[in-house]
Design a protein around this motif. Structure first.
Motif, PDB file in Angstrom:
ATOM      1  N   ILE A 174      15.740  -4.347   4.680  1.00  0.00           N
ATOM      2  CA  ILE A 174      16.856  -4.150   3.763  1.00  0.00           C
ATOM      3  C   ILE A 174      16.263  -4.165   2.345  1.00  0.00           C
ATOM      4  O   ILE A 174      15.852  -5.198   1.837  1.00  0.00           O
ATOM      5  CB  ILE A 174      17.987  -5.198   3.953  1.00  0.00           C
ATOM      6  N   TRP A 175      16.135  -2.950   1.772  1.00  0.00           N
ATOM      7  CA  TRP A 175      15.714  -2.808   0.370  1.00  0.00           C
ATOM      8  C   TRP A 175      16.973  -3.006  -0.470  1.00  0.00           C
ATOM      9  O   TRP A 175      18.089  -2.686  -0.014  1.00  0.00           O
ATOM     10  CB  TRP A 175      15.100  -1.427   0.129  1.00  0.00           C
ATOM     11  N   THR A 176      16.788  -3.487  -1.707  1.00  0.00           N
ATOM     12  CA  THR A 176      17.999  -3.971  -2.389  1.00  0.00           C
ATOM     13  C   THR A 176      18.284  -3.325  -3.749  1.00  0.00           C
ATOM     14  O   THR A 176      18.984  -3.914  -4.562  1.00  0.00           O
ATOM     15  CB  THR A 176      17.929  -5.507  -2.544  1.00  0.00           C
ATOM     16  N   TYR A 178      15.823   3.126  10.695  1.00  0.00           N
ATOM     17  CA  TYR A 178      15.768   1.665  10.542  1.00  0.00           C
ATOM     18  C   TYR A 178      15.969   1.163   9.117  1.00  0.00           C
ATOM     19  O   TYR A 178      16.031  -0.049   8.906  1.00  0.00           O
ATOM     20  CB  TYR A 178      14.451   1.127  11.114  1.00  0.00           C
ATOM     21  N   TYR A 179      16.042   2.070   8.117  1.00  0.00           N
ATOM     22  CA  TYR A 179      16.275   1.610   6.737  1.00  0.00           C
ATOM     23  C   TYR A 179      17.778   1.349   6.560  1.00  0.00           C
ATOM     24  O   TYR A 179      18.551   2.246   6.250  1.00  0.00           O
ATOM     25  CB  TYR A 179      15.759   2.649   5.738  1.00  0.00           C
ATOM     26  N   VAL A 180      18.152   0.090   6.725  1.00  0.00           N
ATOM     27  CA  VAL A 180      19.587  -0.216   6.761  1.00  0.00           C
ATOM     28  C   VAL A 180      20.213  -0.359   5.377  1.00  0.00           C
ATOM     29  O   VAL A 180      21.402  -0.646   5.257  1.00  0.00           O
ATOM     30  CB  VAL A 180      19.884  -1.468   7.629  1.00  0.00           C
ATOM     31  N   CYS A 230      -0.339  -3.105   6.643  1.00  0.00           N
ATOM     32  CA  CYS A 230      -0.159  -2.266   5.459  1.00  0.00           C
ATOM     33  C   CYS A 230       0.804  -1.130   5.796  1.00  0.00           C
ATOM     34  O   CYS A 230       0.964  -0.766   6.961  1.00  0.00           O
ATOM     35  CB  CYS A 230      -1.491  -1.721   4.960  1.00  0.00           C
ATOM     36  N   TRP A 231       1.473  -0.584   4.749  1.00  0.00           N
ATOM     37  CA  TRP A 231       2.333   0.582   4.947  1.00  0.00           C
ATOM     38  C   TRP A 231       1.481   1.793   5.280  1.00  0.00           C
ATOM     39  O   TRP A 231       0.300   1.858   4.902  1.00  0.00           O
ATOM     40  CB  TRP A 231       3.142   0.857   3.676  1.00  0.00           C
ATOM     41  N   ASN A 232       2.085   2.780   5.946  1.00  0.00           N
ATOM     42  CA  ASN A 232       1.263   3.862   6.521  1.00  0.00           C
ATOM     43  C   ASN A 232       0.481   4.691   5.502  1.00  0.00           C
ATOM     44  O   ASN A 232      -0.604   5.191   5.800  1.00  0.00           O
ATOM     45  CB  ASN A 232       2.092   4.769   7.442  1.00  0.00           C
ATOM     46  N   LEU A 288       4.651   1.811  10.110  1.00  0.00           N
ATOM     47  CA  LEU A 288       5.017   3.222   9.968  1.00  0.00           C
ATOM     48  C   LEU A 288       6.438   3.333   9.431  1.00  0.00           C
ATOM     49  O   LEU A 288       7.394   2.923  10.095  1.00  0.00           O
ATOM     50  CB  LEU A 288       4.924   3.883  11.342  1.00  0.00           C
ATOM     51  N   TRP A 289       6.573   3.834   8.204  1.00  0.00           N
ATOM     52  CA  TRP A 289       7.942   3.973   7.652  1.00  0.00           C
ATOM     53  C   TRP A 289       8.277   5.429   7.360  1.00  0.00           C
ATOM     54  O   TRP A 289       9.381   5.871   7.581  1.00  0.00           O
ATOM     55  CB  TRP A 289       8.134   3.079   6.421  1.00  0.00           C
ATOM     56  N   SER A 290       7.279   6.207   6.875  1.00  0.00           N
ATOM     57  CA  SER A 290       7.546   7.603   6.532  1.00  0.00           C
ATOM     58  C   SER A 290       6.229   8.352   6.603  1.00  0.00           C
ATOM     59  O   SER A 290       5.358   8.142   5.772  1.00  0.00           O
ATOM     60  CB  SER A 290       8.116   7.673   5.118  1.00  0.00           C
ATOM     61  N   GLY A 340       0.790  -1.234   0.000  1.00  0.00           N
ATOM     62  CA  GLY A 340       0.000   0.000   0.000  1.00  0.00           C
ATOM     63  C   GLY A 340       0.815   1.274   0.000  1.00  0.00           C
ATOM     64  O   GLY A 340       0.266   2.379   0.055  1.00  0.00           O
ATOM     65  N   ASP A 341       2.146   1.146  -0.074  1.00  0.00           N
ATOM     66  CA  ASP A 341       3.003   2.342  -0.082  1.00  0.00           C
ATOM     67  C   ASP A 341       3.071   2.937  -1.481  1.00  0.00           C
ATOM     68  O   ASP A 341       2.823   2.255  -2.470  1.00  0.00           O
ATOM     69  CB  ASP A 341       4.427   1.984   0.380  1.00  0.00           C
ATOM     70  N   GLU A 342       3.432   4.190  -1.556  1.00  0.00           N
ATOM     71  CA  GLU A 342       3.828   4.860  -2.785  1.00  0.00           C
ATOM     72  C   GLU A 342       2.955   4.472  -3.979  1.00  0.00           C
ATOM     73  O   GLU A 342       3.462   3.979  -4.989  1.00  0.00           O
ATOM     74  CB  GLU A 342       5.307   4.558  -3.058  1.00  0.00           C
ATOM     75  N   ALA A 343       1.656   4.703  -3.855  1.00  0.00           N
ATOM     76  CA  ALA A 343       0.725   4.396  -4.943  1.00  0.00           C
ATOM     77  C   ALA A 343       0.179   5.707  -5.520  1.00  0.00           C
ATOM     78  O   ALA A 343      -0.829   6.227  -5.021  1.00  0.00           O
ATOM     79  CB  ALA A 343      -0.405   3.509  -4.427  1.00  0.00           C
TER      80      ALA A 343
END
Ligand code: ACM
Ligand code: ZN
Length: 488
Positions: free
Chosen positions: A394-396, A354-356, A309-311, A328-330, A259-262
């Motif tokens: 960890i996004w890649t 926390y975004y490593v 779901c993402w915030n 909750l990420w942003s 549900g993020d960035e849509a």
């Protein structure tokens, strides 16, 4: 004594228990009725030997893990002691993105080993994104035959590969990962990210986007306009089918629907989406996304599942399902705080720190360690009590191989593990640093190479340079300083 995470209570007593070097002492295990906090355990070492008491199987497992860590501090003997331990949070998660770059089952298992060692109990597996769909779905085979392969990779920063890039996990492999996690008391939380970040789905089934045009899985990072059409019944059919098949494999409590960035640009121009909005009596496209969340929260509840779901997914203000946990990420609005303040569950997965996947200069080890998941602006006391745990992803996009993943994640995931187990109180960074050094050696023995100590806490004077290097020409120095909250 080096332990990570630190136990709740540890009392060293007078006396030592001796046993042959290289062997385990005899350990008695019980599940007494006097222990009732989930995942809690006690270790008692005295003249009678070693006793581990667990509230449940997870508690016994954690007791054994801690005993093994204690044993690393001694040779052929153990001090008499009393240890009681219980986690602050029930949700202690790590996330891996195999979409931007693919990781083999063995590599995933090694990361699971590393996380399990520090008592993480949720593995969020981000199985779908613009650059590749990574789970075999039998009723929609094109998701993998078409959606798992991008024509090339152009993420920049040294990667510009004109060869096709693909990979996916078969159902057998996914089951193997679930089983591996179960043995380590880790629940796998699968994510099917909808309605955005779905270029790979639309590549497979173009008729499910608003424009219906053929596109290919993305070859670079970004946020893309083509998302699943919310006004097309076939979209809902595909999502249900993917949920059905994934729920057969992932038998845990949680299911993540992204549900993020849509971006809503396509929905605003789409006759089907506009009709759906009007038929539902809704007013904004964010509400239409909220409707999708409610719909699938309901669908998953009937399967006995809880939804994450993402915030951004709750921005419409109409998500009202008692079955939804927000990651909750942003957050730039007050929506997540309001959500938590109404008693609804939230997981703290804050971008900072926390975004490593971001450099140590941007998110230094100390900032990860010191982070307070309940420190989010606008939380009432009920809001703070609604924070159910922590997660670090960890996004890649810029993590192309296993060694780089290990470098980014460790030792920062040890710091996340500390907060997941103990909360933000009673922090002692100097003591944590010593444990982190000690356990980095253990990780190396497990085939995981953490970042070297010199990189953990980049000197303030060097943080901008470290971060500029990461962003290359994509952000100005001024923007980076604002990002880092460094004054000119
Ligand atoms: C996210 O980082 N887009 C959840
Ligand atoms: Zn549409």
């Amino acid at each position: 004594m080096y332990l990570c995470p630190q136990p709740t209570t540890l009392k060293l007593e007078k006396g030592m228990l001796y046993f042959p070097v290289g062997e385990m002492p005899e350990v008695k295990k019980t599940k007494p009725a006097t222990l009732f906090e989930k995942e809690s355990y006690r270790i008692i070492i005295d003249e009678n030997g070693v006793l581990i008491e667990g509230a449940d199987d997870a508690g016994l497992y954690y007791g054994e893990l801690t005993l093994r860590q204690i044993m690393l501090n001694y040779r052929g003997c153990l001090p008499y002691l009393y240890l009681y331990d219980e986690p602050r949070y029930s949700y202690r998660g790590f996330m891996i993105d195999p979409c931007r770059h693919f990781f083999t089952v063995d590599e995933i298992k090694r990361m699971i080993d590393g996380a399990a060692y520090f008592k993480f109990n949720k593995f969020h597996f981000h199985l779908s994104d613009d650059q590749g769909f990574r789970a075999e779905i039998e009723s929609y085979p094109l998701l993998t035959t078409v959606g798992s392969v991008r024509p090339s990779s152009n993420f920049g920063r040294g990667e510009n590969d004109e060869n096709p890039y693909g990979g996916y996990y078969t159902k057998k492999e996914l089951r193997e990962i679930v089983e591996y996690c179960k043995e380590r008391h880790i629940e796998v939380v699968p994510e099917f990210d909808i309605p955005g970040h779905t270029t790979s789905v639309i590549a497979a089934y173009p008729e499910l986007s608003c424009k219906g045009e053929k596109i290919e899985p993305k070859t670079c990072a970004g946020i893309f306009d083509d998302i699943l059409c919310a006004g097309n019944d076939d979209t809902y059919k595909l999502i249900e089918a993917v949920i059905d098949e994934l729920c057969e494999i992932f038998t845990g409590k949680y299911f993540h629907i992204g549900g993020d960035e849509a971006p809503k640009s396509r929905w605003r121009e789409c006759e089907k989406c506009k009709k759906k909005l009007s038929d539902l009596g809704l007013h904004t496209m964010d509400e239409l996304q909220g409707y999708m969340v409610n719909t699938f929260a309901d669908y998953l509840k009937k399967k006995g599942k809880k939804v994450i779901c993402w915030n951004e997914a709750i921005r419409g203000g109409n998500v009202d399902h008692d079955n939804v946990t927000v990651a909750l990420w942003s957050e730039k609005t007050n929506k997540t705080a309001e959500w938590a303040n109404s008693g609804n569950p939230v997981i703290a997965e804050n971008f900072t720190p926390y975004y490593v996947d971001y450099p140590y200069g941007m998110h230094p080890l100390k900032s990860v360690y010191m982070f307070d998941p309940e420190g989010f602006k606008g939380l009432s006391s009920l809001g703070k009590a609604s924070i159910k745990g922590v997660e670090s992803p960890i996004w890649t996009e810029y993590v192309r191989d296993f060694d780089k993943m290990c470098y980014q994640c460790f030792p920062r995931w040890m710091a996340v593990a500390e907060t997941g187990w103990n909360g933000a109180k009673n922090k002692n960074y100097q003591s944590f640093l010593k444990s982190a050094e000690f356990f980095c050696d253990i990780l190396r023995g497990m085939g995981i190479n953490p970042a070297p100590k010199k990189d953990w806490d980049v000197l303030p004077a060097n943080r901008v340079a470290d971060t500029v290097g990461f962003f290359k020409n994509t952000l100005t120095k001024k923007a980076i300083k604002q990002f880092l909250h460094i004054e000119e």
